[in-house]
Write an enzyme that holds these catalytic residues in place. Structure first.
Site, PDB file in Angstrom:
ATOM      1  N   GLU A 342       0.825  -1.211   0.000  1.00 27.88           N
ATOM      2  CA  GLU A 342       0.000   0.000   0.000  1.00 27.88           C
ATOM      3  C   GLU A 342       0.865   1.271   0.000  1.00 27.88           C
ATOM      4  O   GLU A 342       0.415   2.351   0.363  1.00 27.88           O
ATOM      5  CB  GLU A 342      -0.968  -0.019   1.199  1.00 27.88           C
ATOM      6  CG  GLU A 342      -1.903  -1.220   1.114  1.00 27.88           C
ATOM      7  CD  GLU A 342      -2.465  -1.665   2.452  1.00 27.88           C
ATOM      8  OE1 GLU A 342      -2.376  -0.915   3.433  1.00 27.88           O
ATOM      9  OE2 GLU A 342      -3.001  -2.780   2.521  1.00 27.88           O
ATOM     10  N   ASP A 366      -1.308  -4.529   9.323  1.00 29.70           N
ATOM     11  CA  ASP A 366      -2.369  -3.679   9.863  1.00 29.70           C
ATOM     12  C   ASP A 366      -2.420  -3.952  11.355  1.00 29.70           C
ATOM     13  O   ASP A 366      -2.294  -5.104  11.777  1.00 29.70           O
ATOM     14  CB  ASP A 366      -3.739  -4.114   9.301  1.00 29.70           C
ATOM     15  CG  ASP A 366      -4.111  -3.386   8.019  1.00 29.70           C
ATOM     16  OD1 ASP A 366      -5.195  -3.684   7.486  1.00 29.70           O
ATOM     17  OD2 ASP A 366      -3.334  -2.545   7.556  1.00 29.70           O
ATOM     18  N   HIS A 534      -0.974   0.964  10.439  1.00 25.23           N
ATOM     19  CA  HIS A 534       0.085  -0.027  10.225  1.00 25.23           C
ATOM     20  C   HIS A 534       1.126   0.007  11.342  1.00 25.23           C
ATOM     21  O   HIS A 534       1.298   1.024  12.016  1.00 25.23           O
ATOM     22  CB  HIS A 534       0.784   0.218   8.887  1.00 25.23           C
ATOM     23  CG  HIS A 534      -0.089  -0.069   7.707  1.00 25.23           C
ATOM     24  ND1 HIS A 534      -0.115   0.714   6.586  1.00 25.23           N
ATOM     25  CD2 HIS A 534      -1.017  -1.031   7.498  1.00 25.23           C
ATOM     26  CE1 HIS A 534      -0.987   0.241   5.720  1.00 25.23           C
ATOM     27  NE2 HIS A 534      -1.553  -0.825   6.248  1.00 25.23           N
TER      28      HIS A 534
HETATM   29  C1  LIG Z   1      -7.545  -5.301   1.159  1.00 19.72           C
HETATM   30  C2  LIG Z   1      -7.909  -4.255   2.159  1.00 19.72           C
HETATM   31  O1  LIG Z   1      -8.268  -3.054   1.492  1.00 19.72           O
HETATM   32  C3  LIG Z   1      -6.711  -3.968   3.009  1.00 19.72           C
HETATM   33  O2  LIG Z   1      -5.687  -3.525   2.179  1.00 19.72           O
HETATM   34  C4  LIG Z   1      -7.000  -2.918   4.061  1.00 19.72           C
HETATM   35  O3  LIG Z   1      -7.609  -3.588   5.102  1.00 19.72           O
HETATM   36  C5  LIG Z   1      -5.705  -2.347   4.560  1.00 19.72           C
HETATM   37  O4  LIG Z   1      -4.721  -3.063   4.675  1.00 19.72           O
HETATM   38  C6  LIG Z   1      -5.633  -0.915   4.911  1.00 19.72           C
HETATM   39  O5  LIG Z   1      -4.385  -0.609   5.488  1.00 19.72           O
HETATM   40 MN   LIG Z   2      -2.916  -2.149   5.377  1.00 19.35          MN
END
Ligand SMILES: C[C@H](O)[C@@H](O)[C@@H](O)C(=O)CO
Ligand SMILES: [Mn+2]
Length: 596
Positions: A342, A366, A534
């Protein structure tokens, strides 16, 4: 400033033996030459035998050609160090010397001073004098002074002095290793995650790094124009087919694709990883005419946006992110590539801090769910035990993609305990155990319409870990928070029940903090005080090293559970008041970022 411009180049430590310049009938200087130079050699030996660069080589330490008694000798030493790539200096002395005449005046070196605790000659007085000089001149320096008086002919380095010399050197090497290197963002802002809105000033002014940026389309260009090494790709694909087992039994209902489509997707994600490695650090073996691409982006950390545009259409890069962060791939055991899923560049920078301090692979996660003892009991009937019980619960750390496979806890230390260890200590068995503990599930089509594969494992061990995160706060600048604690080994059926409630195809780690005061009263309080979605999780309790590193970078630490007697910052921090936390903020603000 000696800048370590290119990946693979590392900062050198220069030892400066300073001495009382007086010769005369009683031969003061002559009488001290052996002891003074002896301290320099002992310190050099301690560092080079205990510390390694992230590529596994021993940290390089050089010593001034002569003891330093006067400014001219200090200048000669500085000249030698400049040409040798010295970014870090450790001044050592058993006696009185002339502070401002012999101090390291280079504003860009990271400085430490060890004053021998002896009574025949006043090493402590020089230490205090030169630290006062550094404070007056606005040059922060670490002061090292042993707790107990040593005999003048005692050439040993006491344990407390060893600990401070190594903590200083480890953090200084981490800080200086980042100089001149890049953070490579592939893509850009991801789902409104503020850490993926890369703050270039932060990387340049606080870390001395460059931010490089390529669009994700670069992967497609290199695939379509065959800008990668075919032999390496074939080796990678064969290894991945053999070692990276795909499993569908953990997927909830999902749009099952044909065998052919799954095979093509697998080839796509393996090729993505081959190309991302080339983007990071170049590849001399690219096809003829690709000299520009062969150079790479000199990146020691990077991030891949992925979500949403890429992953709405193409297979996700969880395969690449997870293995890049791991300490092995088709090349065998090798240095991890810090990769932030991300494109959360602040979590990526934190992972880089952790990695450079420990030389180990890092977990990106996360900070997803706090589970109280009551909720766990209600949902599973299980009564928490041990450290999780003490903390009133635990935190679920889980994110698609970038958790190193080493985090399954299947590698063992010399005593057989689960750990995450430097790549050069990874045995073939360790690597195989980590790969066997990981399945690669078809990507969740709800999140990843383009498909792909997600690494799946659970951290099946109770290991000491430290979770940290760099946050940027308007009006304050960067701050670091950290929490030392442990991964938690839950009974399989408890893990399964809780994991199934969320993303069952992703890597799963249960974490509980060492409890204490304030934000550490319980696992809930840690979660409640965490500054972003995170965390960067490292093996080991490395909070004290992170605190020292942040003081070198002038980044205040807003939250930590490290005992006060382990906090080691530049001596002049004491001039900013008696409260350790407030003085840190005031000193960091007064000095400002090192590269501005
Ligand atoms: C797939 C999802 O959008 C995840 O990428 C979301 O939960 C995250 O990890 C947000 O940081
Ligand atoms: Mn994430």
């Amino acid at each position: 400033m000696a800048t370590n411009r290119y990946v693979g180049e590392y900062p050198v430590i220069g030892i400066r033996p300073v001495i009382d310049a007086r010769r005369g009938p009683l031969q003061v200087r002559q009488s001290l030459e052996e002891q003074t130079m002896g301290m320099a050699h002992a310190a050099a030996k301690l560092i080079s035998e205990n510390l390694r660069y992230s590529n596994g080589e021993p940290v390089k330490v050089i010593i001034a050609d002569t003891t330093i008694g006067r400014g001219a000798e200090a200048a000669k030493c500085a000249d030698k160090f400049k040409h040798a790539g010295v970014d870090i200096t450790l001044t050592v002395t058993p006696c009185w010397c002339y502070g401002a005449e012999t101090m390291d005046m280079d504003p860009m070196t990271i400085k430490g001073v060890w004053g021998f605790n002896g009574t025949e000659r006043p090493g402590a007085v020089y230490l205090a004098c030169v630290l006062a000089g550094y404070a007056q001149k606005g040059l922060p320096a670490f002061g090292i002074y042993g707790h107990d008086v040593q005999e003048a002919d005692d050439t040993s380095i006491p344990c407390d002095v060893q600990e401070k010399i190594l903590r200083f050197a480890r953090a200084a090497v981490a800080a200086a290793t980042m100089r001149g290197k890049s953070y490579l963002q592939i893509g850009a802002t991801c789902m409104g995650i503020a850490g993926s809105m890369v703050n270039i000033d932060f990387f340049e002014e606080y870390l001395g790094m460059r931010v490089e940026s390529v669009d994700e389309v670069e992967l497609l260009r290199r695939m379509n124009e065959h800008i990668y090494n075919e032999d390496e790709y074939q080796r990678a694909l064969a290894w991945a087919k053999e070692k990276c087992k795909i499993g569908f039994d953990k997927n909830p209902e999902f749009v099952r694709k044909s065998e052919k489509e799954m095979e093509e997707a697998f080839e796509f994600v393996v090729k993505s990883m081959v190309i991302i490695k080339d983007l990071y650090q170049g590849n001399p073996n690219l096809p003829e005419g690709r000299e520009e691409e062969a150079v790479g982006f000199n990146a020691i950390a990077g991030g891949f946006q992925g979500q949403r545009q890429w992953t709405d259409h193409f297979p996700n890069t969880d395969f690449a992110e997870a293995l890049l962060n791991s300490s092995f791939d088709w090349e065998g055991a090798r240095e991890p590539f810090v990769t932030a899923t991300e494109n959360d560049s602040l979590n990526g920078a934190t992972m880089l801090f952790n990695k450079l301090l420990t030389n180990t692979a890092q977990i990106f996660a996360d900070v997803r769910t706090y589970w109280s003892a009551e909720a766990v009991k209600r949902v599973t009937g299980y009564e928490l035990e041990g450290k999780a019980k003490e903390a009133g619960g635990f935190i679920h750390l889980i994110n698609s993609g970038a958790a190193c496979l080493d985090a399954c806890g299947k590698a063992a230390d010399k005593d057989g305990n689960p750990c995450i260890k430097p790549f050069w200590e990874m045995t073939e068995k360790d690597v195989d155990e980590c790969l066997k503990a990981t399945t690669w599930c078809a990507a969740d089509n709800g999140y990843f319409r383009g498909g792909g594969f997600s690494s799946r494992f659970v951290t099946e061990a109770a290991m000491p870990v430290t979770m940290a995160r760099l946050n940027i706060v308007k009006g304050v600048g960067p701050v670091l928070q950290l929490v030392e604690g442990w991964t938690v080994r839950l009974p399989d059926e408890v893990t399964d029940t809780l994991w199934k409630r969320t993303d069952y195809t992703w890597p799963c780690t249960w974490f509980t903090p060492r409890v204490g005061e304030g934000p550490f009263k319980s696992a809930y309080d840690v979660m409640n005080n965490w500054g972003a979605n995170h965390g960067a999780i490292s093996y080991g309790h490395i909070g004290a090293d992170l605190i020292t590193l942040c003081s070198i970078l002038r980044i205040p630490v807003c939250m930590h559970n490290v005992p006060e007697d382990k906090i080691f910052r530049p001596a002049c921090w004491n001039a900013y008041g008696m409260d350790k936390e407030g003085q840190d903020y005031r000193a960091c603000k007064a000095y400002g970022p090192m590269y501005k």
